[in-house]
Design an enzyme around this catalytic site. Sequence first.
Site, short mmCIF file in Angstrom:
data_model
loop_
_atom_site.label_atom_id
_atom_site.label_comp_id
_atom_site.label_asym_id
_atom_site.label_seq_id
_atom_site.Cartn_x
_atom_site.Cartn_y
_atom_site.Cartn_z
N ASP A 1 1.23 -3.41 13.95
CA ASP A 1 2.59 -2.93 13.49
C ASP A 1 2.28 -1.35 14.20
O ASP A 1 1.44 -0.92 14.77
CB ASP A 1 1.95 -2.68 12.32
CG ASP A 1 2.28 -3.52 11.10
OD1 ASP A 1 3.61 -2.92 10.79
OD2 ASP A 1 2.71 -3.66 9.97
N ASP B 1 10.55 -4.85 5.92
CA ASP B 1 10.48 -6.15 5.83
C ASP B 1 11.57 -7.07 4.60
O ASP B 1 11.78 -6.66 4.45
CB ASP B 1 8.86 -5.57 4.49
CG ASP B 1 8.19 -5.32 5.47
OD1 ASP B 1 8.56 -5.12 6.94
OD2 ASP B 1 6.87 -5.50 4.85
C1 GLA Z 1 4.13 -4.06 7.62
C2 GLA Z 1 4.83 -5.41 8.59
C3 GLA Z 1 4.68 -6.73 7.40
C4 GLA Z 1 2.52 -7.02 6.92
C5 GLA Z 1 2.18 -5.17 6.81
C6 GLA Z 1 1.17 -5.89 6.31
O1 GLA Z 1 4.80 -3.85 6.16
O2 GLA Z 1 6.08 -4.93 8.94
O3 GLA Z 1 4.98 -7.75 8.26
O4 GLA Z 1 2.45 -7.33 8.50
O5 GLA Z 1 2.52 -4.25 6.64
O6 GLA Z 1 0.81 -4.73 5.63
#
Ligand code: GLA
Length: 645
Positions: free
Chosen positions: A199, A286
């Site tokens: 990430d 997301d």
């Molecule tokens: C980000 C990523 C998600 C998830 C969260 C975890 O938002 O894009 O897919 O992994 O972090 O905190």
Amino acid sequence: MTMMRWFRALACMGCFAALIGTTPALAMGGTPEPLEPTGRWMEKSFGNAALPPMGWNSWNAFHTQIDEAKLLGSAQAIVDSGLRELGYRYLNIDDGWWQKRRLSDGRMVVRTSIFPSAAGSDPEQTSFRPLVDKLHAMGLEAGIYTDIGRNACSQGYPGPDSLLPTGTVAEREVGLYDHLAQDLALYFQEWGFDYIKVDGCGLNAFSPDKPAVKAGQFRAFPALVVSDSVNQTRVADIRALYGQVRDALMRVRPRQDFVFSICNWGTANVRAWGRDLGNLWRTSDDIEPRWARMLYNFDSVVTRELYSGPGHWNDPDMLYVGQGEFDVNHLAEARTHFALWAIVDAPLIIGYDLRQAPKAMLDVLGAGEIVAVNQDPAGNQGVLAYTSDDLQIIVKQLSTRDEKAVVIFNRGTEAVNATLTAAHLKFRPGTVIQVRDLWQRRDLPPFTDETSFALAPRESVMLRVKGLPQIADGLYLSEMPGRLYVAVDGIHALQADPQIHRPVNMGDGTTRGSGPRPALAGWGGPRADSTPYDNQLRLRGTVYNSGIGALANSRLQVKADGAFNRFSAQVGMDDSSLERGARVRFEVYGDGRLLARSPALGADDAPFTLAARVAGVRTVELVAREIGQGSAPAIVTWGEAALRH
Ligand code: GLA
């Protein structure tokens, strides 16, 4: 400390990338590739992702409330339901697994209250090995999650019930930064993981101005990512950091039995360079279990067909099938979401608590004929054959030359009667086309020329069709996007893509402010069957339904692998070109040798027929070279560009 000294200090501390000065040439985030052909296929092959990865991830189902029982319950359900046999094999642990970093030697410590099998006699000497071994014994593979910076997303954007790392500021630095080699050796060698998602919150959520940083809870880290401004984002630095992860993975797993998932949410122009460094890269923020948000994620990949291919996949984020507007009460939406991900070759990563999955939901995820489309070995992402705000037709060429998959997708709120034509499929008019409905698993009556489907709002149809390709002895390049590699895109200055759906629930989830704006770079990248700016391909009034549209000063590679004999195209400056004064020369190379070249063509010149023999050629390169640079980008069309046997 000034910012400059700050950067130097970072560089001196043995961090895994020296975050110092970005050279202008690298500002776009690319190793600037020359227009001159290289004569060899430039896409690097690494990792274990010849097909889009399939599996399960804890995040959409549980957020940080993951634990071993939930993970193993879903793993068991994957085995018992037959999903494993369909290809779902990665069980990926997302954010929340970590307790802290042990200060004496920097070793990461697992939160054993939720992963009890990781506990050892010493509370700071934990190991995921027993859990990974258990997954392997079930015929599955295991994935782990980390961050490219010092801290993770749950720390930067905590929810009320987030399980966060504990301890001092240093103990809570759980990301890869400063610990790259050590962490990857632990995860891949000692613990035996097979897949890693990296990430990027460490690069944007811990800048000196953030309240938690000011309060001393986290060490400051410069904001390399500015989410809504690619031109303020430190693209080259971010690319360099992810490149170091890829290189380190090659060292810890020299047999390249790893999958590397880049998760920086489509920022930093990763939609262009992700394929050089990762096996998959997120193309957007997301996903959420809402229709409008799913449209946003889908739109972030559907025009990126030339950036995906075997080993390297656009990632519109994990599936939300099973929840919210994709739950058992919304089966049309759930099927549509799944069909869309399948046809654009998205990784199929389930984000759902499979322990409680009703049969109807398992039937969506377990639709074998749809999974087979996603896992077709040619790796051709589906291409838009028809597009409007309300209805789209996406066609994916399969590895058997006369077969394609199709999704007809009603995005809107009204019922639509959609007509599918032989031209959409690039099949010959007047010939018989066989059709199979992939949800119903039955053949439909064959048709010639056209057929139609009544679609309820948000409904889609997914078909497999078989017919006579328009080209008797080959395919258009736009039917083989999996063989194309964008070596040089011709983009002068990064621009955000205005075509991506902007849902009301972006950002803070309110309508305060003026609304979401285009944020993901990529506008102007080459396209199949479209100009880079979404116009029809057109030369002196003639529309080309098939072809490649690009900016001038671009170089595209085609992996011919010795399988074809002839290349041909009608080339010229597209009628939509913003630049009218310049001239463009089109060149075709085979393994580095010039095979054919057009004269310098201006905006009024007739289309030129380029033809070349490519027998035995492994890499065909298409160069559009602008002669005398104008003020606006020239748009070029490789009309009906095709390879024939
Ligand atoms: C980000 C990523 C998600 C998830 C969260 C975890 O938002 O894009 O897919 O992994 O972090 O905190």
